[in-house]
Design a protein around this motif. Structure first.
Motif, short mmCIF file in Angstrom:
data_model
loop_
_atom_site.label_atom_id
_atom_site.label_comp_id
_atom_site.label_asym_id
_atom_site.label_seq_id
_atom_site.Cartn_x
_atom_site.Cartn_y
_atom_site.Cartn_z
N UNK A 61 54.34 49.34 57.76
CA UNK A 61 52.96 49.66 58.10
C UNK A 61 52.23 50.30 56.92
N UNK A 62 52.96 51.09 56.10
CA UNK A 62 52.30 51.74 54.96
C UNK A 62 51.80 50.71 53.94
N UNK A 63 52.49 49.57 53.85
CA UNK A 63 52.03 48.51 52.95
C UNK A 63 50.72 47.91 53.47
N UNK A 64 50.67 47.69 54.77
CA UNK A 64 49.44 47.15 55.36
C UNK A 64 48.27 48.11 55.16
N UNK A 65 48.57 49.41 55.37
CA UNK A 65 47.52 50.42 55.21
C UNK A 65 47.01 50.47 53.78
N UNK A 66 47.94 50.34 52.81
CA UNK A 66 47.55 50.37 51.40
C UNK A 66 46.65 49.20 51.05
N UNK A 67 47.05 47.99 51.51
CA UNK A 67 46.24 46.81 51.23
C UNK A 67 44.88 46.92 51.90
N UNK A 68 44.84 47.41 53.13
CA UNK A 68 43.56 47.59 53.82
C UNK A 68 42.65 48.53 53.06
N UNK A 69 43.24 49.58 52.48
CA UNK A 69 42.43 50.55 51.71
C UNK A 69 41.84 49.90 50.47
N UNK A 70 42.61 49.01 49.82
CA UNK A 70 42.09 48.29 48.65
C UNK A 70 40.94 47.37 49.05
N UNK A 71 41.11 46.68 50.18
CA UNK A 71 40.06 45.79 50.65
C UNK A 71 38.76 46.56 50.90
N UNK A 72 38.90 47.73 51.50
CA UNK A 72 37.72 48.56 51.78
C UNK A 72 37.11 49.10 50.50
N UNK A 73 37.95 49.57 49.59
CA UNK A 73 37.48 50.16 48.34
C UNK A 73 36.66 49.18 47.51
N UNK A 74 37.09 47.91 47.50
CA UNK A 74 36.43 46.91 46.66
C UNK A 74 35.55 45.95 47.45
N UNK A 75 35.23 46.34 48.69
CA UNK A 75 34.27 45.58 49.53
C UNK A 75 34.67 44.11 49.66
N UNK A 76 35.96 43.86 49.89
CA UNK A 76 36.42 42.49 50.11
C UNK A 76 36.12 42.11 51.56
N UNK A 77 35.32 41.08 51.79
CA UNK A 77 34.96 40.72 53.17
C UNK A 77 36.15 40.12 53.91
N UNK A 78 36.14 40.23 55.23
CA UNK A 78 37.19 39.64 56.04
C UNK A 78 37.02 38.13 56.09
N UNK A 79 38.14 37.43 56.23
CA UNK A 79 38.08 35.97 56.35
C UNK A 79 37.48 35.58 57.69
N UNK A 80 36.79 34.45 57.73
CA UNK A 80 36.29 33.94 59.01
C UNK A 80 37.44 33.70 59.98
N UNK A 81 37.17 33.80 61.24
CA UNK A 81 38.19 33.61 62.27
C UNK A 81 38.86 32.24 62.12
N UNK A 82 40.21 32.25 62.13
CA UNK A 82 40.95 31.00 62.05
C UNK A 82 41.36 30.58 60.66
#
Length: 247
Positions: A61-82
């Protein structure tokens, strides 16, 4: 002359079929090759490979949390559904895991098999294994069709294993290469591999991006060079402009 080799691992089988048809339409009678990643050893190999879903379940889970924090920090948008983010799945559906059934990792024998089947159904002249010795069945099928088999090696021992399996071309890839390589520099590795597998032809790889480096590789006994990262800098490459500038 030059010989183009398409890295096939990131494609789904359907996508690879489309790409190879396009390549053959553009090339006419000129030869080309395909490159796949089939590791000799990996977790779950006894069962024929691990599914993407099982692999995802293993991530702490800590790996997922780390990656999520990077996505937020650098404003990486979420992929479209599917849409899938995983480049190694052999089908492109359900990045969120909502698709029924398990997606197979492309980096396994089972995941790469459909890609090999499609490649061998086209008029390729070379198929390369970029991660470990080529499977016996791939070598046999390729040779039955008059297709050469190449394999990348980061050590002399790896190169000798490739040769023992009947590989036609050894690519000696030094640590300067862009990915999945060893710890021996190209200038040291190439002559060592050339001496170990003669008369099997050797191509030099790793940090080669100019004519001077190609000449040096051939002075070391290589019969040619294998270039990868340099193509990411070309005008035609779809590399992100920021990454291209860093290269």
């Amino acid at each position: 002359g030059g010989f183009g080799v398409l890295g096939a691992t990131a494609f789904t089988p359907d996508q690879l079929e489309i790409e190879l048809k396009w390549i053959e339409n553009e090339l006419g009678d000129k030869p080309y090759g395909v490159d796949v990643l089939i590791p000799a050893k990996y977790v779950g190999s006894d069962e024929g490979g691990m599914s993407v879903d099982k692999m995802m379940d293993m991530l702490p889970e800590e790996h997922r949390t780390f990656v999520d924090s990077l996505m937020t920090k650098y404003d990486v948008p979420e992929l479209p559904e599917g849409e899938s983010w995983n480049p190694f799945a052999s089908d492109s559906g359900g990045g969120s895991g909502k698709k029924k059934g398990e997606r197979q990792m492309g980096l396994t024998h089972a995941g790469a098999a459909p890609l090999v089947d499609i490649a061998l159904a086209h008029r390729i002249r070379l198929i390369a294994s970029a991660l470990g010795p080529p499977p016996d069945d791939m070598i046999e099928r390729a040779h039955d069709q008059g297709i050469l088999v190449a394999a990348l090696a980061g050590t002399k021992q790896h190169a000798m294993r490739h040769q023992a399996k009947g590989t036609d071309i050894i690519v000696a890839q030094g640590s300067e290469a862009g990915g999945h390589t060893g710890e021996i520099g190209t200038m040291v590795l190439v002559p060592e591999v050339v001496d170990a597998v003669a008369p099997t032809p050797v191509l030099a790889a790793g940090g080669i991006a100019s004519g001077r480096q190609m000449a040096a590789a051939m002075a070391l006994g290589a019969q040619g060079v294998w270039c990868g990262s340099v193509w990411l800098t070309t005008q035609e490459a779809e590399t992100n402009p920021v990454v291209k500038e860093k290269f």
